[in-house]
Motif scaffolding. Structure first.
Motif, PDB file in Angstrom:
ATOM      1  N   ARG A   1      -8.179   7.147  -1.077  1.00 43.78           N
ATOM      2  CA  ARG A   1      -9.156   8.009  -0.398  1.00 43.78           C
ATOM      3  C   ARG A   1      -9.016   7.853   1.121  1.00 43.78           C
ATOM      4  NH1 ARG A   1     -14.725   5.266  -0.644  1.00 43.78           N
ATOM      5  NH2 ARG A   1     -13.516   3.943   0.733  1.00 43.78           N
ATOM      6  N   ASP A   2      -8.908   6.586   1.561  1.00 42.58           N
ATOM      7  CA  ASP A   2      -8.857   6.347   2.994  1.00 42.58           C
ATOM      8  C   ASP A   2      -7.570   6.871   3.622  1.00 42.58           C
ATOM      9  OD1 ASP A   2     -11.252   5.161   2.655  1.00 42.58           O
ATOM     10  OD2 ASP A   2     -10.489   3.108   2.666  1.00 42.58           O
ATOM     11  N   ARG A   3      -6.524   6.953   2.808  1.00 41.46           N
ATOM     12  CA  ARG A   3      -5.245   7.451   3.334  1.00 41.46           C
ATOM     13  C   ARG A   3      -5.110   8.959   3.187  1.00 41.46           C
ATOM     14  NH1 ARG A   3      -0.492   4.079   3.171  1.00 41.46           N
ATOM     15  NH2 ARG A   3       0.585   5.792   2.112  1.00 41.46           N
TER      16      ARG A   3
ATOM     17  N   THR B   1       0.835  -1.201   0.000  1.00 44.01           N
ATOM     18  CA  THR B   1       0.000   0.000   0.000  1.00 44.01           C
ATOM     19  C   THR B   1       0.867   1.248   0.000  1.00 44.01           C
ATOM     20  OG1 THR B   1      -1.513  -1.236   1.394  1.00 44.01           O
ATOM     21  CG2 THR B   1      -1.910   1.121   1.179  1.00 44.01           C
ATOM     22  N   HIS B   2       1.863   1.225   0.863  1.00 43.26           N
ATOM     23  CA  HIS B   2       2.686   2.418   1.002  1.00 43.26           C
ATOM     24  C   HIS B   2       3.490   2.697  -0.271  1.00 43.26           C
ATOM     25  CE1 HIS B   2       5.120   5.508   2.817  1.00 43.26           C
ATOM     26  NE2 HIS B   2       6.176   4.907   2.278  1.00 43.26           N
ATOM     27  N   ASP B   3       4.177   1.672  -0.770  1.00 46.72           N
ATOM     28  CA  ASP B   3       5.081   1.892  -1.900  1.00 46.72           C
ATOM     29  C   ASP B   3       4.347   2.453  -3.103  1.00 46.72           C
ATOM     30  OD1 ASP B   3       7.053   0.897  -0.344  1.00 46.72           O
ATOM     31  OD2 ASP B   3       7.173  -1.071  -1.326  1.00 46.72           O
ATOM     32  N   ILE B   4       3.103   2.039  -3.281  1.00 44.44           N
ATOM     33  CA  ILE B   4       2.395   2.453  -4.489  1.00 44.44           C
ATOM     34  C   ILE B   4       1.598   3.734  -4.259  1.00 44.44           C
ATOM     35  CG2 ILE B   4       0.655   1.701  -6.165  1.00 44.44           C
ATOM     36  CD1 ILE B   4       2.089  -1.152  -5.512  1.00 44.44           C
ATOM     37  N   SER B   5       0.966   3.830  -3.117  1.00 40.48           N
ATOM     38  CA  SER B   5       0.189   5.049  -2.852  1.00 40.48           C
ATOM     39  C   SER B   5       1.096   6.263  -2.694  1.00 40.48           C
ATOM     40  CB  SER B   5      -0.632   4.899  -1.579  1.00 40.48           C
ATOM     41  OG  SER B   5      -1.422   3.758  -1.637  1.00 40.48           O
TER      42      SER B   5
END
Lengths: 472, 420
Positions: A191-193, A23-27
């Motif tokens: 959106r949630d992040r 999630t982190h690497d891509i977002s």
């Protein structure tokens, strides 16, 4: 449900990633401020687009006489570029639909960007027939069965050019919907992040109120399955029908029955080359080496060898059959291609498409980033020349030697081609910044069964998309 | 874990196969006798459509045509068995490990196929191939045919025979290499043999990519000597391939019903069914691509092929039956998920596809060899029965020589725990 992965297979996700890392690497790339290099890249693309736009403007204002086409060579760069772009627009849907059916899990890291590329390439392709109509605002009447007041003007359903309109627009629609549906869960993640109100609102709207509940995932899977089922015949039909544009005619060099499957193979070939060109850059800039591994690159290179060789067999089949047929026009068309004034185009095509991919037989070359990058561009050049050879060399010496001519492109031919490049890269850079370039949700589904993370066992829960495949 | 299981070619199976072969031979002889003494039932005079139509019709023409159909058909089966195994290795497929010994056994037919092909060509080639007639090349002869004479560089006895020997030699050589590693893996384990098989398979696939087309030009396309179509090599390949898939599936289903291969479950059958479904569509795609382009362009030199098949009241019914059996039937029957997972549907669909592709080769070969003297009767049924019995005898004997499951295959566990 369990997936067993043999230890002889290399992991598809390296770097001991966890779900959160994905999630982190891509977002992160979506959330961070635009970098200077990205701004420069976008500015360059927009510059090319602006220059190209001038050529488009002159073409529309003064007519297609601005191009180098003449009365013998009625199709040249326009249709060459059209077929080239459509061909490139095959890889994305092939990866998302056909590789899904063949349960190739490595597709999960590359499908998003490849599908985006597909959509942009089809948009670029569409520019050429539209501009070639001369007065595109009237073209609707002969592309679609609309009632009109121009007497007996009515579309010709017997024409493969009309079939093209329907084939490509259907393909475009299904590819777009498929791509967008895949994006929804990832938009919801962003959106949630999101910390700012603006991004929360925009990504909230884009994610269509995705909740991530079991029921939503179930619907997501059903629709993915239906779209994969629809996209598979479509991706094959598009280039089949493009090949009909030529093969239904009686022009020597165009009328040959092998065209449909051979065009499809060539399209996949060029599409994968373009995916590689773009992904190798994206991977480097966004540091995605753990998701798009050397193994991914190697597998794509193998697809390139296979499709390049199929194309090679088709070239040789055509040459052989031209001789074998005993039809002198057919024989001359191929002799002229190979040894006539356009021999250099033919030689470029053969070298780039048939000879150069064979280098990938060497493991050193197909696992080398630099070699892959160079060869992917070589293939793209070769595939452009293939269409040029088919179109121009078959036309420029027609049945009447007094009308034999050469084709010379004008600046406006070049300009319109540049326009599509500008458009393509502008769209791609916007995509790469504002959309997640890798499908997070789908990569997560294969994390447990194919990563080097020692905390995981080989036997794990089956992936979301894998569940979808069972029902086929 | 799977315990080692071996297929037993029991005396009763062998006896059954020999009986089928014997019955086939009887029917064949009876059919020939009827043909000689009973007179022709239809169209003995009207054979202008065929390339070899100028020659007088003899009973042996029909025999040779039949032998040739079966030679091409069963050679295709044998080589597709090897091809199927090879693509499993080059694509590193895991699901198919449990069944791979079955297509692998098909390769054992190759030497027999090669000898039969050579013999039938040497004895009956003159009846089958119009281009073997020497007067076509003699400019002083009224039968001189400039178009066929122009093809002489390719269509001549020595080159044709060299090619035929080369195809079978290369195919069989690579089959032996793959087979040797496959058996060695059973004994030694490890991944070394697996890696070697990937390498040999890749070499085989490259060779087959070229020879599948060229052999199709030699053995089938050149029968209609004037006619040409660039798609033809891939058309024959498509027919061979889907037929091979159907035969593999049918044998897997029957073996399982007889208590073998108990690790095979409906997931594996589902995958086999998907393959037949997909490649039936692929065959139809190739068929349609070839037909539509020739129909649309309407060039007489090309349309003649379909004119011969559609304008004849006899062949036109087979023409449509071909489409029905090889497209509509498998397409509709195998469309749903459940039908691919139940053996009864698979058995019915496979049988229709297997017969259908025999008819496909019949339709490729008969009009060009027999013209309007073609027929379907005891000769066709008998001859095919003899080949079926011989093919199964060879393949099943080979199958019984090695364990039914490649127990040391590094992807075996993936296949055992396979879910579609």
């Amino acid at each position: 449900m369990e997936v067993t992965t043999s230890p002889v297979r290399d992991p598809l996700i390296t770097g001991r990633k966890t779900l959160h890392d994905i999630t982190h690497d891509i977002s992160y790339q979506v959330e961070r401020k635009p970098t200077v290099s990205w701004l420069l890249a976008l500015a360059t693309s927009l510059g090319v687009l602006a220059i190209g736009l001038y050529a488009v403007w002159r073409t529309v204002w003064d007519g297609i006489g601005m191009w180098g086409n003449n009365k013998t060579v009625g199709w040249a760069w326009d249709i060459t570029n059209f077929v080239w772009w459509v061909g490139i627009g095959h890889a994305g849907t092939l990866i998302s639909a056909i590789l899904l059916l063949f349960r190739q899990r490595w597709r999960n890291s590359i499908n998003r960007a490849a599908e985006a590329m597909t959509i942009f390439a089809v948009i670029c392709a569409a520019m050429f027939p539209i501009l070639h109509t001369g007065r595109p605002w009237l073209a609707l009447y002969w592309m679609f069965p609309l009632p009109n007041v121009f007497g007996s003007l009515w579309i010709d359903f017997n024409s493969p050019l009309v079939w093209d309109v329907f084939a490509i627009s259907t393909y475009f629609t299904v590819s777009l919907v498929f791509w967008y549906i895949g994006l929804i869960p990832d938009f919801a993640t962003i959106r949630d992040r999101a910390k700012g109100i603006v991004s929360r609102t925009i990504y909230g709207a884009l994610s269509f109120g995705w909740t991530g509940g079991a029921k939503t995932w179930e619907r997501y899977e059903s629709i993915s399955l239906i779209l994969a089922g629809l996209a598979t015949p479509l991706v094959l039909s598009v280039h089949t029908i493009v090949s009909f544009d030529f093969a239904t005619s009686v022009i020597p060099g165009w009328h040959t029955t092998i065209f449909p499957p051979y065009f499809v193979a060539g399209a996949i070939f060029s599409g994968f080359a373009m995916v590689l060109t773009l992904m190798l850059i994206t991977r480097r800039v966004y540091r995605l080496e753990d998701y798009i591994t050397i193994q991914h690159i190697e597998l794509m290179n193998i697809v390139i060898i296979v499709t390049g060789s199929i194309v090679g067999v088709a070239y040789l089949t055509e040459l052989f059959m031209a001789w074998y047929s005993g039809v002198e026009y057919e024989q001359y068309a191929f002799l002229n291609r190979a040894t006539g004034p356009y021999w250099w185009a033919y030689a470029t095509m053969m070298t780039c498409n048939v000879v150069s991919p064979q280098l990938f037989w060497f493991k050193k070359i197909r696992t080398s980033i630099v070699a892959t990058f160079v060869l992917s561009i070589v293939v793209n050049i070769g595939m452009w020349f293939e269409r040029f050879v088919i179109i121009v060399t078959s036309l420029h010496r027609d049945y009447l030697p007094s009308s034999w001519v050469m084709f010379y492109p004008t600046l406006y031919d070049v300009g319109v081609y540049m326009f599509t490049f500008g458009l393509f890269f502008t769209l791609f850079f916007l995509f790469a910044k504002f959309f997640p370039v890798i499908n997070m949700a789908e990569v997560k589904t294969i994390l447990k069964s194919t990563s080097d993370n020692p905390a995981k066992h080989h036997k794990t829960e089956v992936g979301e998309k894998d569940v979808a495949t069972q029902k086929i | 874990m799977i315990q080692e299981e071996k297929f037993q070619l029991t005396p009763s199976i062998r006896k059954k196969l020999l009986t089928y072969g014997g019955v086939g031979l009887g029917l064949l002889i009876l059919g020939i006798l009827f043909l000689i003494f009973g007179g022709q039932s239809h169209g003995a005079e009207a054979h202008a459509g065929s390339e070899g139509g100028h020659a007088e019709f003899h009973w042996y023409n029909r025999l040779f045509a039949n032998l040739w159909i079966n030679n091409v058909y069963f050679t295709g089966l044998a080589i597709i068995g090897v091809f199927f195994v090879a693509i499993q290795y080059v694509s590193q497929a895991g699901w198919s490990v449990l069944i791979k010994r079955i297509p692998e056994a098909f390769g054992a037919w190759l030497p027999y196929a090669g000898v039969l092909m050579l013999l039938v060509f040497l004895v009956g080639g003159h009846s089958i191939f119009h281009w073997t007639h020497s007067e076509l090349y003699d400019e002083s002869n009224p039968a001189y045919d400039p178009i066929i004479a122009g093809k002489r560089g390719f269509l001549n006895y020595p080159f044709f025979l060299i090619r035929m020997v080369a195809y079978f030699g290369l195919w069989y050589f690579l089959f032996r290499l793959i087979r040797k590693e496959s058996l060695a893996e059973d004994v030694n384990g490890g991944v070394l043999h697996y890696r070697k098989m990937i390498k040999y398979s890749a070499i085989f696939v490259v060779i087959f990519a070229v020879t599948s087309s060229t052999s199709a030009w030699d053995w089938v396309l050149s029968i209609d000597t004037h006619w040409f179509s660039t798609m033809f090599g891939w058309y024959v390949f498509a027919s061979w391939f889907v037929n091979g898939l159907a035969v593999v599936t049918l044998i897997v289903v029957i073996l399982r019903e007889n208590g073998y291969l108990m690790a095979i479950n409906s997931n594996h059958l589902h995958d086999l069914g998907k393959f037949i479904f997909a490649f039936s569509i692929f065959w139809t795609y190739i068929w349609f691509g070839q037909f539509l382009l020739i129909y649309y362009a309407n060039i007489p030199e090309e349309t003649i092929y379909f004119v011969e098949r559609l304008d004849s009241s006899y062949y036109s019914s087979i023409f449509f039956a071909n489409l029905f059996m090889n497209f509509f039937f498998p397409f509709l029957v195998l469309m749903t998920r459940d039908s691919k997972r139940h053996t009864i549907f698979l058995k019915v669909a496979c049988t229709v596809v297997i017969v259908g592709h025999w008819m496909d080769f019949y339709l490729m070969i008969t009009p060009g060899t027999l013209g309007e003297n073609g027929g379907f009767g005891l000769i066709e049924v008998g001859c095919a029965l003899v080949y079926i019995a011989a093919f199964l005898l060879v393949v099943l004997t080979n199958l019984s020589k090695a364990p039914l499951v490649a127990k040391n295959h590094p992807l075996l566990q993936e296949s055992i725990h396979h879910h579609t």
